[in-house]
Design a protein around this motif. Structure first.
Motif, PDB file in Angstrom:
ATOM      1  N   GLU A   1     -29.092  26.253   6.278  1.00 12.39           N
ATOM      2  CA  GLU A   1     -29.719  25.866   7.544  1.00 12.39           C
ATOM      3  C   GLU A   1     -29.796  27.033   8.523  1.00 12.39           C
ATOM      4  OE1 GLU A   1     -27.359  22.561   8.813  1.00 12.39           O
ATOM      5  OE2 GLU A   1     -27.909  21.329   7.091  1.00 12.39           O
ATOM      6  N   ILE A   2     -29.350  28.231   8.090  1.00 12.92           N
ATOM      7  CA  ILE A   2     -29.390  29.417   8.944  1.00 12.92           C
ATOM      8  C   ILE A   2     -30.735  30.102   8.759  1.00 12.92           C
ATOM      9  CG2 ILE A   2     -28.345  31.684   9.364  1.00 12.92           C
ATOM     10  CD1 ILE A   2     -25.732  30.539   8.232  1.00 12.92           C
TER      11      ILE A   2
ATOM     12  N   LEU B   1     -24.676  32.900  19.853  1.00 11.55           N
ATOM     13  CA  LEU B   1     -24.283  32.055  18.730  1.00 11.55           C
ATOM     14  C   LEU B   1     -25.490  31.216  18.328  1.00 11.55           C
ATOM     15  CD1 LEU B   1     -20.726  30.781  19.812  1.00 11.55           C
ATOM     16  CD2 LEU B   1     -21.412  32.988  18.829  1.00 11.55           C
ATOM     17  N   VAL B   2     -25.998  31.494  17.133  1.00  9.65           N
ATOM     18  CA  VAL B   2     -27.125  30.709  16.613  1.00  9.65           C
ATOM     19  C   VAL B   2     -26.535  29.561  15.812  1.00  9.65           C
ATOM     20  CG1 VAL B   2     -29.133  30.720  15.110  1.00  9.65           C
ATOM     21  CG2 VAL B   2     -28.655  32.699  16.562  1.00  9.65           C
ATOM     22  N   ILE B   3     -26.659  28.335  16.328  1.00 12.29           N
ATOM     23  CA  ILE B   3     -26.059  27.152  15.722  1.00 12.29           C
ATOM     24  C   ILE B   3     -27.010  26.616  14.647  1.00 12.29           C
ATOM     25  CG2 ILE B   3     -24.944  24.952  16.161  1.00 12.29           C
ATOM     26  CD1 ILE B   3     -23.788  27.365  17.733  1.00 12.29           C
ATOM     27  N   ALA B   4     -26.582  26.724  13.402  1.00 14.47           N
ATOM     28  CA  ALA B   4     -27.463  26.374  12.291  1.00 14.47           C
ATOM     29  C   ALA B   4     -27.736  24.873  12.224  1.00 14.47           C
ATOM     30  CB  ALA B   4     -26.833  26.831  10.974  1.00 14.47           C
ATOM     31  N   SER B   5     -28.975  24.557  11.867  1.00 11.11           N
ATOM     32  CA  SER B   5     -29.376  23.168  11.609  1.00 11.11           C
ATOM     33  C   SER B   5     -30.754  23.217  10.946  1.00 11.11           C
ATOM     34  CB  SER B   5     -29.442  22.355  12.906  1.00 11.11           C
ATOM     35  OG  SER B   5     -30.524  22.780  13.711  1.00 11.11           O
ATOM     36  N   PRO B   6     -31.164  22.130  10.290  1.00  9.55           N
ATOM     37  CA  PRO B   6     -32.491  22.136   9.659  1.00  9.55           C
ATOM     38  C   PRO B   6     -33.622  22.399  10.644  1.00  9.55           C
ATOM     39  CG  PRO B   6     -31.177  20.330   8.805  1.00  9.55           C
ATOM     40  CD  PRO B   6     -30.403  20.902   9.955  1.00  9.55           C
ATOM     41  N   ALA B   7     -33.552  21.772  11.820  1.00 15.37           N
ATOM     42  CA  ALA B   7     -34.629  21.942  12.790  1.00 15.37           C
ATOM     43  C   ALA B   7     -34.662  23.375  13.325  1.00 15.37           C
ATOM     44  CB  ALA B   7     -34.457  20.955  13.945  1.00 15.37           C
ATOM     45  N   TYR B   8     -33.499  23.976  13.523  1.00 17.59           N
ATOM     46  CA  TYR B   8     -33.488  25.339  14.049  1.00 17.59           C
ATOM     47  C   TYR B   8     -34.168  26.282  13.057  1.00 17.59           C
ATOM     48  CZ  TYR B   8     -31.999  29.326  16.807  1.00 17.59           C
ATOM     49  OH  TYR B   8     -32.005  30.442  17.611  1.00 17.59           O
ATOM     50  N   ARG B   9     -33.780  26.180  11.785  1.00 16.78           N
ATOM     51  CA  ARG B   9     -34.371  27.094  10.802  1.00 16.78           C
ATOM     52  C   ARG B   9     -35.876  26.871  10.692  1.00 16.78           C
ATOM     53  NH1 ARG B   9     -32.464  28.993   4.771  1.00 16.78           N
ATOM     54  NH2 ARG B   9     -34.332  30.223   4.365  1.00 16.78           N
ATOM     55  N   SER B  10     -36.295  25.618  10.658  1.00 19.04           N
ATOM     56  CA  SER B  10     -37.720  25.312  10.510  1.00 19.04           C
ATOM     57  C   SER B  10     -38.526  25.858  11.684  1.00 19.04           C
ATOM     58  CB  SER B  10     -37.912  23.801  10.392  1.00 19.04           C
ATOM     59  OG  SER B  10     -39.277  23.476  10.348  1.00 19.04           O
TER      60      SER B  10
ATOM     61  N   ALA C   1     -42.907  25.573  15.955  1.00 20.44           N
ATOM     62  CA  ALA C   1     -42.624  24.196  16.369  1.00 20.44           C
ATOM     63  C   ALA C   1     -43.829  23.303  16.133  1.00 20.44           C
ATOM     64  CB  ALA C   1     -42.247  24.172  17.848  1.00 20.44           C
ATOM     65  N   VAL C   2     -43.515  22.015  15.904  1.00 18.12           N
ATOM     66  CA  VAL C   2     -44.580  21.004  15.855  1.00 18.12           C
ATOM     67  C   VAL C   2     -45.118  20.833  17.267  1.00 18.12           C
ATOM     68  CG1 VAL C   2     -45.120  18.610  15.325  1.00 18.12           C
ATOM     69  CG2 VAL C   2     -43.457  19.862  13.922  1.00 18.12           C
ATOM     70  N   THR C   3     -46.403  20.631  17.399  1.00 18.56           N
ATOM     71  CA  THR C   3     -47.021  20.518  18.723  1.00 18.56           C
ATOM     72  C   THR C   3     -46.286  19.492  19.582  1.00 18.56           C
ATOM     73  OG1 THR C   3     -49.175  21.077  17.794  1.00 18.56           O
ATOM     74  CG2 THR C   3     -49.151  20.033  19.967  1.00 18.56           C
ATOM     75  N   GLY C   4     -45.866  19.953  20.746  1.00 16.50           N
ATOM     76  CA  GLY C   4     -45.204  19.062  21.687  1.00 16.50           C
ATOM     77  C   GLY C   4     -43.722  18.883  21.454  1.00 16.50           C
ATOM     78  N   SER C   5     -43.130  19.572  20.469  1.00 11.00           N
ATOM     79  CA  SER C   5     -41.707  19.402  20.185  1.00 11.00           C
ATOM     80  C   SER C   5     -41.124  20.707  19.652  1.00 11.00           C
ATOM     81  CB  SER C   5     -41.495  18.285  19.158  1.00 11.00           C
ATOM     82  OG  SER C   5     -40.139  18.189  18.794  1.00 11.00           O
ATOM     83  N   GLY C   6     -39.985  21.115  20.198  1.00 10.04           N
ATOM     84  CA  GLY C   6     -39.278  22.278  19.672  1.00 10.04           C
ATOM     85  C   GLY C   6     -39.809  23.614  20.135  1.00 10.04           C
ATOM     86  N   ASN C   7     -40.652  23.623  21.171  1.00  9.34           N
ATOM     87  CA  ASN C   7     -41.188  24.900  21.638  1.00  9.34           C
ATOM     88  C   ASN C   7     -40.096  25.824  22.163  1.00  9.34           C
ATOM     89  OD1 ASN C   7     -43.819  24.134  21.057  1.00  9.34           O
ATOM     90  ND2 ASN C   7     -44.143  23.222  23.081  1.00  9.34           N
ATOM     91  N   GLY C   8     -39.065  25.233  22.766  1.00 11.05           N
ATOM     92  CA  GLY C   8     -37.979  26.040  23.332  1.00 11.05           C
ATOM     93  C   GLY C   8     -37.250  26.836  22.265  1.00 11.05           C
ATOM     94  N   VAL C   9     -36.933  26.182  21.130  1.00  9.50           N
ATOM     95  CA  VAL C   9     -36.232  26.868  20.048  1.00  9.50           C
ATOM     96  C   VAL C   9     -37.115  27.959  19.461  1.00  9.50           C
ATOM     97  CG1 VAL C   9     -35.306  26.595  17.721  1.00  9.50           C
ATOM     98  CG2 VAL C   9     -34.749  24.937  19.489  1.00  9.50           C
ATOM     99  N   GLU C  10     -38.393  27.682  19.281  1.00 13.81           N
ATOM    100  CA  GLU C  10     -39.292  28.700  18.739  1.00 13.81           C
ATOM    101  C   GLU C  10     -39.319  29.929  19.645  1.00 13.81           C
ATOM    102  OE1 GLU C  10     -43.984  29.292  17.411  1.00 13.81           O
ATOM    103  OE2 GLU C  10     -43.346  27.449  18.427  1.00 13.81           O
ATOM    104  N   TYR C  11     -39.401  29.699  20.957  1.00 19.47           N
ATOM    105  CA  TYR C  11     -39.455  30.807  21.914  1.00 19.47           C
ATOM    106  C   TYR C  11     -38.127  31.572  21.914  1.00 19.47           C
ATOM    107  CZ  TYR C  11     -40.356  33.259  26.310  1.00 19.47           C
ATOM    108  OH  TYR C  11     -40.552  34.225  27.269  1.00 19.47           O
ATOM    109  N   GLU C  12     -37.038  30.810  21.938  1.00 21.17           N
ATOM    110  CA  GLU C  12     -35.697  31.405  21.973  1.00 21.17           C
ATOM    111  C   GLU C  12     -35.419  32.218  20.711  1.00 21.17           C
ATOM    112  OE1 GLU C  12     -32.702  28.952  24.108  1.00 21.17           O
ATOM    113  OE2 GLU C  12     -31.804  28.896  22.114  1.00 21.17           O
ATOM    114  N   ALA C  13     -35.747  31.673  19.547  1.00 18.05           N
ATOM    115  CA  ALA C  13     -35.531  32.387  18.291  1.00 18.05           C
ATOM    116  C   ALA C  13     -36.376  33.653  18.243  1.00 18.05           C
ATOM    117  CB  ALA C  13     -35.863  31.481  17.109  1.00 18.05           C
TER     118      ALA C  13
END
Length: 274
Positions: free
Chosen positions: A118-119, A61-70, A76-88
């Protein structure tokens, strides 16, 4: 065995994280083995954990949000959101490697207040099914629950038998058929293969009855000549009876024009056949 589901989401803000947590609890209360990174009961190697969960999962289940899509589309911005980038990236790879398997198992999900914009675009937000959660209740999440548990609201009906639809009768044309005595006609019909056995005579009668739309008082158990005489007598007293006989014989024996011509001549008799 319960359905295993992985929740892929971004930590946009505390309200969004709380909504994802509520979805996680809701699914587990309703028999869905939902997994997410909020379970911190053990020390984990998070990249290895993501890979293992996605390898063993039934649905993502990909939970939509602005940060997820971005982060899924732009990194990801350096130091933030690396997990989502890798997972996606892993999820995108699953779709690319085996789309036939994963297209119906990687599901874009909208929590209350979220929009399809946001998807991530690789999940086709405007041209494919999106699963919208109205509330964390069975009615509010029915669409998603039905898909996860293979309980569709509608199922495709089984195929039935194609009905037999008779063609429209051809217009009767005033051809100049030769005059044929009734006895010659009886003899011609009695020699056709369709009148030789009880089973074929029954079939022949049925074909004529279908064209007329009524039953004929004729016994297929009679011998061919007696059967033919009874058949002609029954048809001669009905409007369109003899033309129906001629059409059936033409359908069955179009390679025998002599018999068809004889029947055609009989069809234009104005007096009943005795």
């Amino acid at each position: 065995m319960s359905v295993r589901v992985f929740l892929s989401y971004a930590h946009d803000d505390d309200p969004h994280r709380s909504a994802v947590r509520e979805l996680w609890h809701f699914l587990r209360r309703n028999g869905i083995d939902a997994r997410c990174d909020m379970d911190t009961s053990l020390r984990r190697n998070w990249t290895h954990w993501m890979e293992q969960e996605l390898a063993d999962v039934d649905f993502v289940l990909v939970i939509a949000s602005p940060a997820y899509r971005s982060r899924a589309e732009n990194g990801a911005v350096t130091g933030s959101g690396n997990g989502v980038e890798y997972e996606a990236g892993l999820i995108r790879e699953m779709l690319y490697a085996d789309r036939a398997r994963w297209f119906s198992r990687i599901l874009p999900v909208l929590l209350p207040g979220r929009s399809a914009g946001e998807i991530p675009s690789f999940l086709l937000p405007t041209s494919s099914t999106v699963y919208t959660i109205e509330s964390f209740t069975v009615p509010g999440a029915e669409q998603l629950l039905r898909h996860l548990t293979a309980q569709p609201d509608e199922i495709t009906p089984a195929l039935g038998v194609v009905p037999r639809l008779l063609p429209r009768a051809a217009p009767v044309l005033a051809y100049d058929y030769p005059t044929v005595p009734p006895e010659e006609l009886v003899e011609a019909l009695a020699q056709l293969p369709i009148t030789q056995t009880r089973a074929t005579r029954a079939h022949f009668t049925g074909m004529i009855e279908e064209r007329l739309g009524e039953r004929l008082d004729v016994d297929p158990g009679d011998q061919p000549t007696a059967y033919v005489r009874a058949l002609l007598s029954a048809l001669a007293t009905r409007p369109g009876g003899l033309p129906a006989l001629a059409e059936v014989v033409q359908q069955l024996y179009s390679d025998r024009p002599g018999d068809v011509a004889k029947l055609g001549e009989l069809a234009y008799r104005e007096e009943p056949f005795d």
